[in-house]
Design a protein around this motif. Sequence first.
Motif, PDB file in Angstrom:
ATOM      1  N   ASP A   1     -46.614 122.335 161.182  1.00 38.58           N
ATOM      2  CA  ASP A   1     -45.408 123.145 160.626  1.00 38.58           C
ATOM      3  C   ASP A   1     -44.374 122.231 160.086  1.00 38.58           C
ATOM      4  OD1 ASP A   1     -46.944 125.070 161.592  1.00 38.58           O
ATOM      5  OD2 ASP A   1     -45.651 125.701 162.973  1.00 38.58           O
ATOM      6  N   TYR A   2     -44.316 120.747 159.994  1.00 34.41           N
ATOM      7  CA  TYR A   2     -43.614 120.094 159.703  1.00 34.41           C
ATOM      8  C   TYR A   2     -43.919 119.033 158.886  1.00 34.41           C
ATOM      9  CZ  TYR A   2     -41.957 122.494 163.769  1.00 34.41           C
ATOM     10  OH  TYR A   2     -41.699 123.408 164.928  1.00 34.41           O
ATOM     11  N   PRO A   3     -44.110 119.181 157.473  1.00 28.57           N
ATOM     12  CA  PRO A   3     -44.733 118.261 156.471  1.00 28.57           C
ATOM     13  C   PRO A   3     -43.765 117.092 156.439  1.00 28.57           C
ATOM     14  CG  PRO A   3     -44.435 120.335 155.510  1.00 28.57           C
ATOM     15  CD  PRO A   3     -44.266 120.566 157.068  1.00 28.57           C
ATOM     16  N   ALA A   4     -42.349 117.338 156.339  1.00 32.24           N
ATOM     17  CA  ALA A   4     -41.570 116.216 155.893  1.00 32.24           C
ATOM     18  C   ALA A   4     -41.597 115.078 157.252  1.00 32.24           C
ATOM     19  CB  ALA A   4     -40.355 116.609 155.840  1.00 32.24           C
ATOM     20  N   ALA A   5     -41.743 115.522 158.446  1.00 31.45           N
ATOM     21  CA  ALA A   5     -41.874 114.841 159.661  1.00 31.45           C
ATOM     22  C   ALA A   5     -43.177 114.086 159.497  1.00 31.45           C
ATOM     23  CB  ALA A   5     -41.745 115.742 160.835  1.00 31.45           C
ATOM     24  N   ARG A   6     -44.121 114.685 158.924  1.00 31.29           N
ATOM     25  CA  ARG A   6     -45.476 114.071 159.022  1.00 31.29           C
ATOM     26  C   ARG A   6     -45.342 112.913 158.102  1.00 31.29           C
ATOM     27  NH1 ARG A   6     -48.752 119.171 158.747  1.00 31.29           N
ATOM     28  NH2 ARG A   6     -48.430 118.709 156.667  1.00 31.29           N
ATOM     29  N   SER A   7     -44.839 113.004 156.969  1.00 30.31           N
ATOM     30  CA  SER A   7     -44.697 112.013 155.975  1.00 30.31           C
ATOM     31  C   SER A   7     -43.982 110.868 156.299  1.00 30.31           C
ATOM     32  CB  SER A   7     -44.154 112.519 154.690  1.00 30.31           C
ATOM     33  OG  SER A   7     -44.724 113.680 154.057  1.00 30.31           O
ATOM     34  N   TRP A   8     -42.787 111.492 157.071  1.00 31.66           N
ATOM     35  CA  TRP A   8     -41.938 110.295 157.552  1.00 31.66           C
ATOM     36  C   TRP A   8     -42.717 109.313 158.560  1.00 31.66           C
ATOM     37  CZ3 TRP A   8     -39.869 110.850 163.122  1.00 31.66           C
ATOM     38  CH2 TRP A   8     -38.946 109.912 163.349  1.00 31.66           C
ATOM     39  N   ILE A   9     -43.584 110.029 159.418  1.00 30.88           N
ATOM     40  CA  ILE A   9     -44.426 109.244 160.367  1.00 30.88           C
ATOM     41  C   ILE A   9     -45.365 108.408 159.609  1.00 30.88           C
ATOM     42  CG2 ILE A   9     -46.399 109.469 162.143  1.00 30.88           C
ATOM     43  CD1 ILE A   9     -45.231 112.195 163.040  1.00 30.88           C
ATOM     44  N   ASN A  10     -46.022 108.651 158.496  1.00 35.68           N
ATOM     45  CA  ASN A  10     -46.781 108.002 157.679  1.00 35.68           C
ATOM     46  C   ASN A  10     -46.138 106.908 157.078  1.00 35.68           C
ATOM     47  OD1 ASN A  10     -48.992 109.390 158.354  1.00 35.68           O
ATOM     48  ND2 ASN A  10     -49.127 110.402 156.632  1.00 35.68           N
ATOM     49  N   ARG A  11     -44.823 107.028 156.663  1.00 37.63           N
ATOM     50  CA  ARG A  11     -43.909 105.920 156.089  1.00 37.63           C
ATOM     51  C   ARG A  11     -43.697 104.893 157.135  1.00 37.63           C
ATOM     52  NH1 ARG A  11     -41.572 110.031 153.199  1.00 37.63           N
ATOM     53  NH2 ARG A  11     -39.682 110.418 154.611  1.00 37.63           N
ATOM     54  N   PHE A  12     -43.352 105.289 158.326  1.00 37.22           N
ATOM     55  CA  PHE A  12     -43.376 104.323 159.360  1.00 37.22           C
ATOM     56  C   PHE A  12     -44.482 103.355 159.562  1.00 37.22           C
ATOM     57  CE2 PHE A  12     -40.346 103.502 162.686  1.00 37.22           C
ATOM     58  CZ  PHE A  12     -39.455 104.572 162.584  1.00 37.22           C
ATOM     59  N   LYS A  13     -45.641 104.094 159.429  1.00 33.28           N
ATOM     60  CA  LYS A  13     -46.731 102.979 159.807  1.00 33.28           C
ATOM     61  C   LYS A  13     -47.247 102.110 158.612  1.00 33.28           C
ATOM     62  CE  LYS A  13     -48.898 106.764 162.906  1.00 33.28           C
ATOM     63  NZ  LYS A  13     -49.992 107.475 162.865  1.00 33.28           N
ATOM     64  N   LYS A  14     -46.441 102.494 157.638  1.00 28.65           N
ATOM     65  CA  LYS A  14     -46.645 101.596 156.492  1.00 28.65           C
ATOM     66  C   LYS A  14     -45.680 100.246 156.786  1.00 28.65           C
ATOM     67  CE  LYS A  14     -48.684 104.900 153.242  1.00 28.65           C
ATOM     68  NZ  LYS A  14     -48.492 105.668 152.105  1.00 28.65           N
ATOM     69  N   LEU A  15     -44.846 100.350 157.499  1.00 28.19           N
ATOM     70  CA  LEU A  15     -43.890  99.356 157.519  1.00 28.19           C
ATOM     71  C   LEU A  15     -44.338  97.862 157.929  1.00 28.19           C
ATOM     72  CD1 LEU A  15     -40.686 101.014 159.231  1.00 28.19           C
ATOM     73  CD2 LEU A  15     -40.801 100.280 156.853  1.00 28.19           C
ATOM     74  N   PRO A  16     -43.829  96.631 157.245  1.00 34.15           N
ATOM     75  CA  PRO A  16     -44.530  95.424 157.827  1.00 34.15           C
ATOM     76  C   PRO A  16     -44.173  95.321 159.206  1.00 34.15           C
ATOM     77  CG  PRO A  16     -43.017  95.266 155.842  1.00 34.15           C
ATOM     78  CD  PRO A  16     -42.964  96.821 156.352  1.00 34.15           C
ATOM     79  N   GLN A  17     -44.907  94.772 160.107  1.00 34.79           N
ATOM     80  CA  GLN A  17     -44.893  94.501 161.501  1.00 34.79           C
ATOM     81  C   GLN A  17     -44.959  95.856 162.406  1.00 34.79           C
ATOM     82  OE1 GLN A  17     -42.686  91.885 159.876  1.00 34.79           O
ATOM     83  NE2 GLN A  17     -44.424  90.627 160.190  1.00 34.79           N
ATOM     84  N   PHE A  18     -45.285  96.889 161.799  1.00 36.72           N
ATOM     85  CA  PHE A  18     -45.477  98.078 162.805  1.00 36.72           C
ATOM     86  C   PHE A  18     -46.720  97.714 163.617  1.00 36.72           C
ATOM     87  CE2 PHE A  18     -47.656 101.903 163.781  1.00 36.72           C
ATOM     88  CZ  PHE A  18     -46.878 102.945 163.916  1.00 36.72           C
ATOM     89  N   ILE A  19     -46.587  98.211 164.936  1.00 37.40           N
ATOM     90  CA  ILE A  19     -47.382  98.226 165.831  1.00 37.40           C
ATOM     91  C   ILE A  19     -47.515  99.835 166.338  1.00 37.40           C
ATOM     92  CG2 ILE A  19     -46.945  95.857 166.557  1.00 37.40           C
ATOM     93  CD1 ILE A  19     -45.356  96.940 169.090  1.00 37.40           C
TER      94      ILE A  19
END
Lengths: 235, 273
Positions: A190-208
């Motif tokens: 129910d939270y598409p904006a939060a899901r996109s935000w999670i994906n943006r996180f995973k694209k950050l350099p040095q994400f673990i």
Amino acid sequence: MSSKPNTQKGLYLYDYILSGNCYKVRLFLSFLQLDHELIPIDFFPGFEHKQTEFLELNPLGQIPVLMDDGFVLPDAQAILVYLAAKYDSTEAWYPKDPKLQGRITQWLAFADSITGSCSAARLHDKLGFKLNIEQARKKGHQNLRLLDDHLVENKIVGKDWLVLNRPTIADIACFPYVALAEEGGISLNDYPAARSWINRFKKLPQFIVMPGIPPLHGMKNNEGKFFNQEGLCFS
Amino acid sequence: MIQKPVLPKNWVAVGFSQDLEKGQINIVIIEELELVIWRDHKGQAHAWDNRCPHRGTRLSLGFVRGNQLACLYHGWQFGGDGQCVYTPSIPDSTPPKSLKAHTHRCVEFLGLIWVAPLDFEHKDIRGLESHVRDSMDFQPVRSMIIYCSAENIFNRLASIPFPPSRIMSRRLRSISNMRLIRETESVFLWEDDENRTLASYQFREIQPDFVEFNCESEGTADVLLFALQKIDSQKTALHLLLAPENWSSDPISLKLAYAQWSKKLRNQLEQVF
Ligand SMILES: N[C@@H](CCC(=O)N[C@@H](CS)C(=O)NCC(=O)O)C(=O)O
Ligand code: FES
């Protein structure tokens, strides 16, 4: 405790692999590329964080706890502020601006509310903790709605993250238990904006990654490279 | 007997195109039927039942590999038409035609992803297109969940909030007693104490659960599109699009104003009467 640092020198994190609050600190240590050592705490089933030795470090009996050259600091949010203030010379993660710091702190406090709802539901479902699950999920959904609304409106005014158009420690503090919400039976459908935000996180350099927070396997990062199972990129 | 939910015979919007990147997989629910929607690397979006034809695993747990969807459990891969094209345990064989995911129609229009059953006769989404006023530049405002059935949303329209007026004139701001009057089935008027019209709302159903909403106040007219996605008897997703008379003035403030307005609308609709 498995291994107590025998020297006061250096950066240590009392850590539990499945803890989202410990993961925020691991994630930030990775973003800052700081050398550190993890000291595993047997949170479950050992409840090592409730034993005398650990209570001397944190009388609240909670992880994470950071130790930096002998300076002992519990609480994930406090640790994020401390690490940013001490080690982030770019001041990108916690800018020296009164309004921004006020705004960031608002989200740091909100992060604890996410812990009290989404993380509680997950402890119930995954580790069998006894608590009021309906209430935890309801509060979790209230928090997610608030976060999703905020991200929607920020996006409209050109900000991809909670406070700025780049991530700050506010985002790091809120991220783990939102990304882990499904493990507590709180669907993110129910939270598409939060899901996109999670994906943006995973694209950050040095994400673990951590167990329960998989990489963007099958998707591409900002440079058009694919992610593999470990969350590393390849062309 | 519990009946398997089926898709309604019309186009249902399930989310904005921009919220489904290449390689991304989402779950959407239409009238209790759980679907997986995913976008392949060519950019094509797909909507299938969220069940692997092998052992029933949720396909949404899998991965997009190029233009195929791979199931997490035994790695079977399915092409865009749902046909199983690869089974890792027997790598050299061609999977039989019977191994096929349950697919639906899936198209993109107005920046939204729309789903309809395969046997829906109006398979061309342009059937819808001719009903939406052309030459209007619609942009997404947002998707939101409303804890209210779609039927009740239409029943409760009399509680729709005052439009976010662009130039909230002093005259409007000083009026304390505005009320919404239902003129006809589809026309509502905001009036002040002296029965002067401050704003008007007009609804037009384009197809079931897809409604055009004309919002006029202070000489400017904004057109909104409400695309409703029935999730279950308690819950509806609203996908909101906006086309103002002209976008040029201050598009960001205008979009933001409608995003905030939609939160008020959600509040009103969720109040139990
Ligand atoms: N406010 C603290 C909360 C930490 C917290 O709740 N940690 C959990 C593990 S993720 C814990 O130790 N729980 C045990 C307890 O609260 O008794 C923080 O953010 O670090
Ligand atoms: S259940 Fe999907 S491949 Fe076996």
